[in-house]
Design a protein around this motif. Structure first.
Motif, PDB file in Angstrom:
ATOM      1  N   ALA A  51       1.042  -1.315   0.129  1.00 40.07           N
ATOM      2  CA  ALA A  51      -0.034  -0.356   0.205  1.00 40.07           C
ATOM      3  C   ALA A  51       0.622   1.860   0.046  1.00 40.07           C
ATOM      4  N   SER A  52       0.776   2.547  -0.792  1.00 41.32           N
ATOM      5  CA  SER A  52       0.963   3.682  -0.603  1.00 41.32           C
ATOM      6  C   SER A  52       0.101   4.725  -0.981  1.00 41.32           C
ATOM      7  N   VAL A  53       0.442   5.711  -0.740  1.00 39.45           N
ATOM      8  CA  VAL A  53      -0.376   6.893   0.277  1.00 39.45           C
ATOM      9  C   VAL A  53       1.098   7.658  -1.068  1.00 39.45           C
ATOM     10  N   VAL A  54       0.322   8.941  -1.103  1.00 39.42           N
ATOM     11  CA  VAL A  54       0.622  10.394  -2.266  1.00 39.42           C
ATOM     12  C   VAL A  54      -0.205  11.109  -2.047  1.00 39.42           C
ATOM     13  N   VAL A  55       0.882  12.486  -2.061  1.00 40.57           N
ATOM     14  CA  VAL A  55       0.466  14.183  -1.501  1.00 40.57           C
ATOM     15  C   VAL A  55       1.119  14.849  -2.651  1.00 40.57           C
ATOM     16  N   ASP A  56       0.351  15.969  -3.024  1.00 37.52           N
ATOM     17  CA  ASP A  56       1.119  16.351  -4.358  1.00 37.52           C
ATOM     18  C   ASP A  56       1.797  15.750  -4.943  1.00 37.52           C
ATOM     19  N   VAL A  88      -3.030   6.156   7.465  1.00 36.83           N
ATOM     20  CA  VAL A  88      -4.514   7.493   7.172  1.00 36.83           C
ATOM     21  C   VAL A  88      -4.963   8.011   8.163  1.00 36.83           C
ATOM     22  N   SER A  89      -5.548   8.590   8.415  1.00 38.59           N
ATOM     23  CA  SER A  89      -6.357  10.200   9.129  1.00 38.59           C
ATOM     24  C   SER A  89      -7.139  10.252   7.801  1.00 38.59           C
ATOM     25  N   GLN A  90      -8.277   9.692   8.596  1.00 39.24           N
ATOM     26  CA  GLN A  90      -9.954   9.422   7.284  1.00 39.24           C
ATOM     27  C   GLN A  90     -11.269   9.807   8.801  1.00 39.24           C
ATOM     28  N   ALA A 150       5.690   1.327  19.320  1.00 39.07           N
ATOM     29  CA  ALA A 150       6.051   1.015  20.735  1.00 39.07           C
ATOM     30  C   ALA A 150       5.549  -0.531  20.870  1.00 39.07           C
ATOM     31  N   TYR A 151       5.469  -1.276  20.222  1.00 37.78           N
ATOM     32  CA  TYR A 151       4.877  -2.794  19.798  1.00 37.78           C
ATOM     33  C   TYR A 151       6.267  -3.155  19.062  1.00 37.78           C
ATOM     34  N   GLY A 152       6.898  -2.298  18.648  1.00 39.73           N
ATOM     35  CA  GLY A 152       7.737  -2.314  17.328  1.00 39.73           C
ATOM     36  C   GLY A 152       7.452  -3.033  16.178  1.00 39.73           C
ATOM     37  N   VAL A 153       5.847  -2.335  15.413  1.00 41.34           N
ATOM     38  CA  VAL A 153       5.670  -2.000  14.470  1.00 41.34           C
ATOM     39  C   VAL A 153       6.375  -0.982  13.334  1.00 41.34           C
ATOM     40  N   HIS A 154       6.854  -1.349  12.376  1.00 37.13           N
ATOM     41  CA  HIS A 154       6.941   0.020  11.474  1.00 37.13           C
ATOM     42  C   HIS A 154       5.868   0.835  10.606  1.00 37.13           C
ATOM     43  N   VAL A 155       5.709   1.729  10.804  1.00 33.60           N
ATOM     44  CA  VAL A 155       4.519   2.643  10.440  1.00 33.60           C
ATOM     45  C   VAL A 155       5.248   3.532   9.832  1.00 33.60           C
ATOM     46  N   GLU A 156       4.012   3.714   8.138  1.00 35.54           N
ATOM     47  CA  GLU A 156       4.448   4.544   7.986  1.00 35.54           C
ATOM     48  C   GLU A 156       3.556   5.646   7.172  1.00 35.54           C
ATOM     49  N   GLN A 157       3.228   6.777   7.278  1.00 35.23           N
ATOM     50  CA  GLN A 157       1.771   7.611   7.564  1.00 35.23           C
ATOM     51  C   GLN A 157       1.609   8.441   6.358  1.00 35.23           C
ATOM     52  N   GLY A 158       0.615   8.687   5.961  1.00 31.63           N
ATOM     53  CA  GLY A 158      -0.186  10.084   5.513  1.00 31.63           C
ATOM     54  C   GLY A 158       0.019  11.397   5.738  1.00 31.63           C
ATOM     55  N   ILE A 159      -0.328  12.456   5.477  1.00 36.45           N
ATOM     56  CA  ILE A 159       0.022  13.597   5.897  1.00 36.45           C
ATOM     57  C   ILE A 159      -1.913  14.050   6.066  1.00 36.45           C
ATOM     58  N   MET A 174      -5.340  13.177   0.059  1.00 29.20           N
ATOM     59  CA  MET A 174      -4.314  11.852  -0.261  1.00 29.20           C
ATOM     60  C   MET A 174      -4.857  10.836  -1.425  1.00 29.20           C
ATOM     61  N   GLU A 175      -3.819  10.469  -1.894  1.00 24.01           N
ATOM     62  CA  GLU A 175      -3.642   9.049  -3.035  1.00 24.01           C
ATOM     63  C   GLU A 175      -3.684   8.058  -2.435  1.00 24.01           C
ATOM     64  N   VAL A 176      -4.965   6.830  -2.103  1.00 24.31           N
ATOM     65  CA  VAL A 176      -4.097   5.696  -1.311  1.00 24.31           C
ATOM     66  C   VAL A 176      -3.543   4.599  -2.287  1.00 24.31           C
ATOM     67  N   SER A 177      -2.975   3.793  -2.557  1.00 27.00           N
ATOM     68  CA  SER A 177      -3.399   2.607  -3.580  1.00 27.00           C
ATOM     69  C   SER A 177      -2.883   1.601  -2.829  1.00 27.00           C
ATOM     70  N   LEU A 178      -3.867   0.185  -2.556  1.00 33.22           N
ATOM     71  CA  LEU A 178      -3.634  -0.654  -2.239  1.00 33.22           C
ATOM     72  C   LEU A 178      -3.611  -1.902  -2.795  1.00 33.22           C
ATOM     73  N   THR A 179      -3.469  -3.056  -2.118  1.00 37.17           N
ATOM     74  CA  THR A 179      -3.034  -4.037  -3.017  1.00 37.17           C
ATOM     75  C   THR A 179      -3.776  -4.818  -1.958  1.00 37.17           C
ATOM     76  N   ASN A 180      -4.917  -5.580  -1.465  1.00 34.98           N
ATOM     77  CA  ASN A 180      -6.271  -6.284  -0.528  1.00 34.98           C
ATOM     78  C   ASN A 180      -5.485  -7.709  -1.199  1.00 34.98           C
ATOM     79  N   ASN A 181      -5.401  -8.190   0.315  1.00 30.41           N
ATOM     80  CA  ASN A 181      -4.992  -9.345   0.390  1.00 30.41           C
ATOM     81  C   ASN A 181      -5.948 -10.457   1.374  1.00 30.41           C
ATOM     82  N   GLY A 182      -6.650 -10.978  -0.128  1.00 38.13           N
ATOM     83  CA  GLY A 182      -7.446 -11.590   0.320  1.00 38.13           C
ATOM     84  C   GLY A 182      -8.485 -11.378  -0.500  1.00 38.13           C
TER      85      GLY A 182
END
Length: 148
Positions: A11-16, A76-78, A115-124, A129-137
């Motif tokens: 998944a990814s998020v694009v701004v400008d 991504v804040s929503q 704090a749990y050791g999870v790598h987190v990326e985020q939007g602004i 924002m333009e959010v792209s994803l490949t939903n697994n399942g």
């Protein structure tokens, strides 16, 4: 507090036209903050999210958590997760927290995940924002702190 979790291969998020966040396997988390939300709701949702067993084990069964699988999170804040469409044709967002309350709680949500050791990326926060994803399942799960 409400979160829409989507188990993703990527998944990814694009701004400008710039990619500001990108992950591989894990969760895309669309996060809505309500008027009455605070630290307790952050803890409740983060604890549920990191231990939710929806990632496949060696036998192909959903038996592993985000932590077990080493998954990442794209946050991504929503505010639109608080849309009220019961009256008329235009949604009301009056139950969504104002930015001054919501933004610090989004920050706290990210901090609690890391704090749990999870790598987190985020939007602004507040950006278009333009959010792209490949939903697994596909696997998509709705979490509401009032229902947990």
């Amino acid at each position: 507090m409400r979160a829409l979790l989507q188990r993703v291969s990527r998944a990814s998020v694009v701004v400008d036209e710039q990619t500001v966040g990108e992950i591989g396997s894990g969760f895309l988390v669309l996060l809505g903050i309500g008027q009455e939300d605070g630290e307790a709701q952050v803890k409740t949702l983060v604890d549920k999210l990191v231990y939710l067993r929806v990632f496949e084990d060696e036998e192909g069964k959903m038996n592993r958590s985000l932590l077990d699988s080493g998954g990442q999170v794209l946050l991504v804040s929503q505010f639109t997760l608080y849309a009220d469409v019961r009256k008329g044709r235009r949604p009301s967002f009056i139950q969504a927290a104002p930015p001054a309350l919501a933004e610090p709680l989004v920050v706290r949500f990210k901090e609690a995940l890391t704090a749990y050791g999870v790598h987190v990326e985020q939007g602004i926060f507040g950006a278009h924002m333009e959010v792209s994803l490949t939903n697994n399942g596909p696997v998509t799960i709705w979490l509401d702190s009032e229902q947990l």
